[in-house]
Write a protein that holds these residues in place. Sequence first.
Motif, mmCIF file in Angstrom:
data_model
loop_
_atom_site.group_PDB
_atom_site.id
_atom_site.type_symbol
_atom_site.label_atom_id
_atom_site.label_comp_id
_atom_site.label_asym_id
_atom_site.label_seq_id
_atom_site.Cartn_x
_atom_site.Cartn_y
_atom_site.Cartn_z
ATOM 1 N N GLY A 41 0.818 -1.204 0.000
ATOM 2 C CA GLY A 41 0.000 0.000 0.000
ATOM 3 C C GLY A 41 0.847 1.247 0.000
ATOM 4 O O GLY A 41 1.810 1.388 -0.731
ATOM 5 N N GLN A 633 2.003 2.399 12.101
ATOM 6 C CA GLN A 633 1.210 2.611 10.889
ATOM 7 C C GLN A 633 0.767 1.275 10.300
ATOM 8 O O GLN A 633 -0.384 1.113 9.870
ATOM 9 C CB GLN A 633 2.037 3.392 9.863
ATOM 10 C CG GLN A 633 1.234 3.832 8.644
ATOM 11 C CD GLN A 633 2.042 4.702 7.702
ATOM 12 O OE1 GLN A 633 3.116 5.186 8.073
ATOM 13 N NE2 GLN A 633 1.547 4.892 6.495
ATOM 14 N N LYS A 636 -2.068 -0.122 12.383
ATOM 15 C CA LYS A 636 -3.351 0.496 12.062
ATOM 16 C C LYS A 636 -3.931 -0.084 10.776
ATOM 17 O O LYS A 636 -5.131 -0.337 10.673
ATOM 18 C CB LYS A 636 -3.194 2.004 11.934
ATOM 19 C CG LYS A 636 -2.895 2.716 13.250
ATOM 20 C CD LYS A 636 -2.700 4.209 13.029
ATOM 21 C CE LYS A 636 -2.362 4.928 14.342
ATOM 22 N NZ LYS A 636 -2.130 6.375 14.116
ATOM 23 N N GLU A 637 -3.083 -0.287 9.786
ATOM 24 C CA GLU A 637 -3.586 -0.815 8.515
ATOM 25 C C GLU A 637 -4.056 -2.266 8.672
ATOM 26 O O GLU A 637 -5.070 -2.671 8.101
ATOM 27 C CB GLU A 637 -2.502 -0.704 7.446
ATOM 28 C CG GLU A 637 -2.151 0.736 7.117
ATOM 29 C CD GLU A 637 -1.659 0.896 5.694
ATOM 30 O OE1 GLU A 637 -1.989 0.057 4.843
ATOM 31 O OE2 GLU A 637 -0.954 1.881 5.441
ATOM 32 N N ALA A 642 -6.558 2.610 10.171
ATOM 33 C CA ALA A 642 -5.809 3.698 9.541
ATOM 34 C C ALA A 642 -6.715 4.514 8.632
ATOM 35 O O ALA A 642 -7.629 3.980 7.999
ATOM 36 C CB ALA A 642 -4.646 3.126 8.729
#
Length: 646
Positions: A41, A633, A636-637, A642
């Motif tokens: 991503g 991060q 969160k994803e 996120a």
Amino acid sequence: MITALRRLFSSTVGKFIALAFVGLIGVLFALGDVTGNASFGGLGGANVAKVGDTEIGVGELRQKVQQAYDQARQQQPGLTRQAFVESGALDQLLDQLVNDAAVRQYARDIGFGVSKRLIDGQIADAFAGVSGTFDQKRYEAYLADNGVSEAQLRREVETLLLTQQLAAPIGNLPNVSPGLARPYAVLPLEQRRGQAVYIPSSTFAPAGDPGDAVLKTFLAQNAAKFTVPERRVLQYALFDRAAVPIPAVTDAEVAAAYKANAAQYTAAETRRIAQVIAPDQATANSIAAKVRGGTPLAAAAQSAGLSASTTGELTQSAYAATSSDAVAKAAFAAKRGDLVGPTQAGLGWIVARVESVTAKPARTLAQATPELRAELGKNKANEAIVDYYNKVQDAVNGGASIEEIAADRKLKVEETPALLPSGRAPGQPAFALAPELAPMIAQAFQGGAEGEAAIATLVENEKFAIVSVKSVIEAAPPPFAQIRGDLLAEWRFAEGQKVARAKARAIVKAVEGGKSFAEAIAAAGPNIGTVQTIGGRRGDLARSGQRVPPELALLFSMAANSVKTLEIPGNRGWMVISLAQVNRPDPKSVNDQIVASVARPLAGAMGSELVGQLIAEAKRRVGVTINKGLVEQLRKELTGNAPVNE
């Protein structure tokens, strides 16, 4: 390699490494590496960690998490990825990768090494075929199934071998000295006494309704708690022997079976024969003379130090195979009760007596037809269900949908509501599938993508289900309106928990400021629970095999004259624990036998501690840098928390 792994797991160092290198040893390379520069991503090819000169890419870590999650779902089909990550899996797998790289590099730096030949030997051992030699096809299938390259697998084997070289000498401590074990031997005899007070959150929970906005914010902050696991809508069609057409048994087939098994239907005679085998003719003659004089065969044999035996129902040819043609011919020429012999055979001299004679008359085709027809019918039924199953399986393998298969086979397609792996339908509490369909549900939750059909065996060789996942409802909280009442109740408990926490901390502060436990509780205000005395002997805590109460576990980990707080899970309150008394016997009073019984398991614990220190030192020597921002991060994803464009 398998043998080496088994030896490693049985040792102290093995137990520690199994924790420190979960993917490496615990699942035998099942968590295969991917390249550190794999993109994910918006995170691109950034690195989550640098261990010496080794970089760990975010793609590698994410792939590790996904593979571990897929494995965990095989044991817990309803497990969500969010719950899996939040349970600590991301941090544990990152630690694994870091430890892996640090130990490998540290071992090389101080002169340890593993030859290519040794790695080849370990791989050959792990992938040996039935003949004991290396099976190339099995090896290639493993690499393909697990998405692991040969280079990656070889690196994993190298790490394992280097870890063994480093850790085994310090981890496999055979024992510790009595002097070191004695202070630990006294611990089970230690007695503690303290006080505890429970501050329930419900007492301080607000009675009002804060409104939808506050409750929606609370839901967003506690989404995992209200999340319903993944559900699946299933389509299925059942088939069993009753649905399978069975060809009729023809007269020609009966006649052919009668002819093929003609020996079974001809006249035959079987006999049961008692016998004793003597080593020489003189002994056999003596036994035969005693029997003819009225002594039972068994007693006559026993007097000669031998024993008699009796055969089952045998034909002449079958008896000849265990004795000789001459003995069998004589035995089948005699009448019931006659004594035969002594007759010489391969094993010695046989004295035999005919115990019974059973004549089996010949059976005509007409007489044998009912039996033959039933047997042929049973065989045809078995062949028909197997053939039917194979054709359905061929259709499944060919990509046919469940609707196409059912239409072709004239089967009825049923559809379930959205189900959990347990078979329960949260949206329809009254819905219940038959217990026999449980294998079908398990198959559907372990299967492939939506629309792909599969076959589940419900009753072995009898009943089956064609099952397909019509749709997958991802794990998510139910609609706000549906759970508003539960949200309100939990919000009240959470708010009450804040007050209970504040009061618990105030009690601790007051005690640390010089007040007695009772005075501190009184100063905290009304609605505090009753003070209870807790304690006991350390050795008795887990003796019953039940879980140790959290307050006792905390009490036995505290320093003397200290006070601690303990949160009750689920926003149900707080406890304050005060340790007032510790009575520990003098280590010198413990007898040597108890000390010796503690020394060996203590050696295992110390070995694990030393290995842990070794890994910590390896990381310190090579240097470890963690990109905490990138890890968060990724967290969160993986948990779906996120922002879209983050």
